[in-house]
Design an enzyme around this catalytic site. Structure first.
Site, short mmCIF file in Angstrom:
data_model
loop_
_atom_site.label_atom_id
_atom_site.label_comp_id
_atom_site.label_asym_id
_atom_site.label_seq_id
_atom_site.Cartn_x
_atom_site.Cartn_y
_atom_site.Cartn_z
CB CYS B 146 -1.33 -0.62 1.14
SG CYS B 146 -2.35 -1.06 0.51
CG HIS B 276 -2.05 4.37 5.44
ND1 HIS B 276 -2.22 4.78 3.56
CD2 HIS B 276 -2.22 3.03 5.67
CE1 HIS B 276 -2.50 3.30 3.63
NE2 HIS B 276 -2.37 2.51 3.68
CG HIS B 310 -6.64 1.08 1.04
ND1 HIS B 310 -5.79 1.85 0.74
CD2 HIS B 310 -6.31 0.62 2.19
CE1 HIS B 310 -4.56 1.48 1.04
NE2 HIS B 310 -4.47 0.67 1.47
#
Lengths: 194, 382
Positions: B146, B276, B310
């Site tokens: 990620c 994040h 996400h």
């Protein structure tokens, strides 16, 4: 076969056809190299390959037990496809739908960098690149950038690929002083003699 | 070392296929998240940010034959074309191409896929994108969980600093597939409701699909008004766990420290943090601890996951682009889904859109494998 600086450390003698398959090879190499690390057996094949190759190099480095700044720049062609296929098989049919987090977590190629970082206490730069073939030039440039900018003290670079039953790992450690010059031609030459 | 900038950019998402529409929708508080009940993707209902395949195909048919490309390829090509065209840069030997993705065309592994399994190799995705535009250089593919999207910006800067390229185009993308949904669900990490990063009632993540592209360049000429200079960047591993973040936020703490050092700034000189914020209990807590250790508890912070979900390997680039537009407009966008602080350290989550003069911002991301990346940007005032 496992070799270090051109010297063979471990070589599997095939007893029967098929005896050189990856799981036999890696298990025997693990034993021969006296790698005592229980987490090894939870890893997927790509991580096992990368971990063991890195271990051969790093255990000779007298690393600090607390922390080390060795960047990891790894690359391959097949990404994590070996494990991706296993996860896909577990979800393909609705009747046998059984995805496992222990498999899914390894469906990323950089997980092996995490495994190596945990073992050797590397709080360092990590990058996993995918190329169609071994690409010495980009590894060399990226390693130079990290050393030049002071972001890493040393850089462990290379190629760790595993796809179906074909596998190879070629890792090398780059630092500011050494005997072999860190240039693309040398890296390619060393990769090709393996 | 010379300066490096992020220049032209594009977001192709459920909130729109061009930046103006996407940023306008964010400023209105609109989310791309929706609830789905589609057993072909997941046996139970889920919440995600998805892009209509039909819409992508119709748009793609204006620039090529959609039937020859997977959905992800169509998205990435459309997004990158926008940036290549706007930049007017000839694609010669001095121009690089970086592709950032976690899973690429993983959906071709499905048994009823129209495409061969060979399309799952990320180098094939690289070739498709390289040849569509006629890039002279082979694509460099970055697949680092990620952090991939933000690490791609670091990598572009590094290749430019080594004088390999003058300009690097980055395109990033990931899809919401059965593969990804089943995996995150097996971790019990999915929220069936729109996610709530940093909130007391957060329960987990929503996945999202997007393609985002940008030009990273050493040239100060012809920069768009939202362009930023890349001041510092770093990636640090937690050296702790492969699927859970460090309880002390060690890798994130170290990566921000190192990025600040290179940027020659102190923590208080950062005007905004684009964090994040996946809305999992562990991730958000880890970030709060790291930002608190960095004494950045008062810096306004948001997570954009409440707008896009996400988006995995694209999220870092997507969220950087939104940050660039936020800075150009001097507006802090609200951290959608947040109401009441649910982390143990006091951090300054942006509750409503707030005007503020912005000159610098920090983008961070953390991912499986224990990786954490931080990059600091400065406004260029073009």
């Amino acid at each position: 076969m496992v070799s270090l600086n051109g010297n063979v450390l471990f070589s599997e003698v095939p007893i029967t056809i098929g005896a050189e398959d990856f799981s036999t090879f890696i298990k025997n190499a693990y034993k021969f190299l006296q790698t005592d690390y229980s987490k090894f057996f939870k890893m997927d094949n790509l991580s096992k390959l990368a971990f063991l190759a890195a271990d051969v190099l790093l255990k000779k480095e007298n690393l600090n037990e607390e922390e080390n700044n060795i960047a990891l720049i790894f690359s391959n062609k097949a990404s994590s496809l070996d494990t991706d296929r296993k996860h896909q098989a577990a979800i393909e049919n609705d009747a046998e739908y059984f995805p496992s987090p222990a498999v899914f977590v390894y469906t990323l190629p950089n997980i092996c960098l995490g495994e190596i970082s945990i073992k050797h206490r590397l709080y360092s730069e990590n990058s996993f690149f995918i190329f169609a073939r071994f690409n010495a030039e980009h590894l060399q440039l990226y390693a130079n950038s990290l050393l030049r900018s002071g972001k890493a003290e040393k850089v462990l670079c290379g190629w760790v690929d595993l796809d179906e039953n074909s596998y190879d790992a070629f890792l090398y450690l780059v630092e500011k002083q050494g005997e072999i010059e860190h240039k693309t031609e040398e890296i390619t030459r060393l990769y090709n003699i393996l | 070392m010379g300066k490096t900038f992020i220049s032209y950019n594009n977001i192709l998402s459920s909130l729109g296929f061009d930046n103006e529409t996407v940023v306008e929708n964010i400023s209105k508080g609109k989310s791309g998240l929706a609830k789905f009940d589609d057993a072909s993707l997941l046996p139970e209902p889920f919440c995600a940010s998805m892009i209509s395949s039909e819409k992508v195909k119709n748009e793609f048919n204006k620039i090529g034959d959609a039937s020859a490309f997977t959905k992800l390829e169509q998205m990435m090509l459309l997004s990158l074309k926008n940036v290549v065209d706007a930049s007017k840069i000839p694609l010669n030997e001095n121009v690089g191409l970086i592709i950032s993705t976690t899973k690429g065309n993983i959906d071709v592994l499905e048994k009823d896929s129209n495409f061969p399994e060979s399309r799952a190799y990320l180098s094939e995705l690289g070739k498709t994108i390289q040849h569509f535009f006629g890039f002279k250089n082979e694509a460099i593919i970055l697949s680092n969980a990620c952090v991939s999207g933000i690490l791609a910006i670091s990598a572009a800067k590094r290749f430019i600093s080594e004088s390999k390229y003058d300009h690097v185009f980055i395109t990033s993308g990931d899809l919401v597939t059965k593969f990804i949904l089943s995996g995150f669900n097996s971790f019990q990490a999915l929220s069936a409701e729109p996610c709530k990063p940093y909130d007391k009632n957060r329960v987990g993540i929503n996945l999202g699909e997007v393609a985002a592209s940008a030009l990273v360049t050493s040239s100060e000429k012809n920069l768009p008004k939202e362009a930023v200079e890349i001041l510092g960047d770093a990636t640090c591993n937690d050296a702790n766990h492969i699927s859970g973040p460090s309880r002390t936020g060690e890798g994130l703490f170290r990566s921000v420290k190192a990025a600040l050092k290179e940027a020659n700034l102190n923590a208080k000189e950062i005007d905004y943090i684009s964090a994040h914020g996946t809305a999992t209990p562990f991730n958000d807590e880890m970030e709060a601890i790291a930002f608190s250790r960095l004494e950045m508890q008062n810096v306004p912070l948001n997570s954009l996951k409440g707008y896009f979900g996400h988006t995995l390997g694209a999220s870092g680039l997507l969220e950087t682009i939104v940050g660039m537009h936020s800075m150009e407009k001097n507006i802090l966008f609200s951290s959608k889904g947040f109401t009441e602080l649910g982390v143990s350290k006091n951090i300054n989550i942006i509750k409503t859109n707030t005007p503020k003069t912005l000159n610098t911002f920090l983008k961070t991301a953390s991912g499986f494998g224990g990786c954490n990346t931080a990059v600091i940007f400065k406004k260029t005032n073009n």
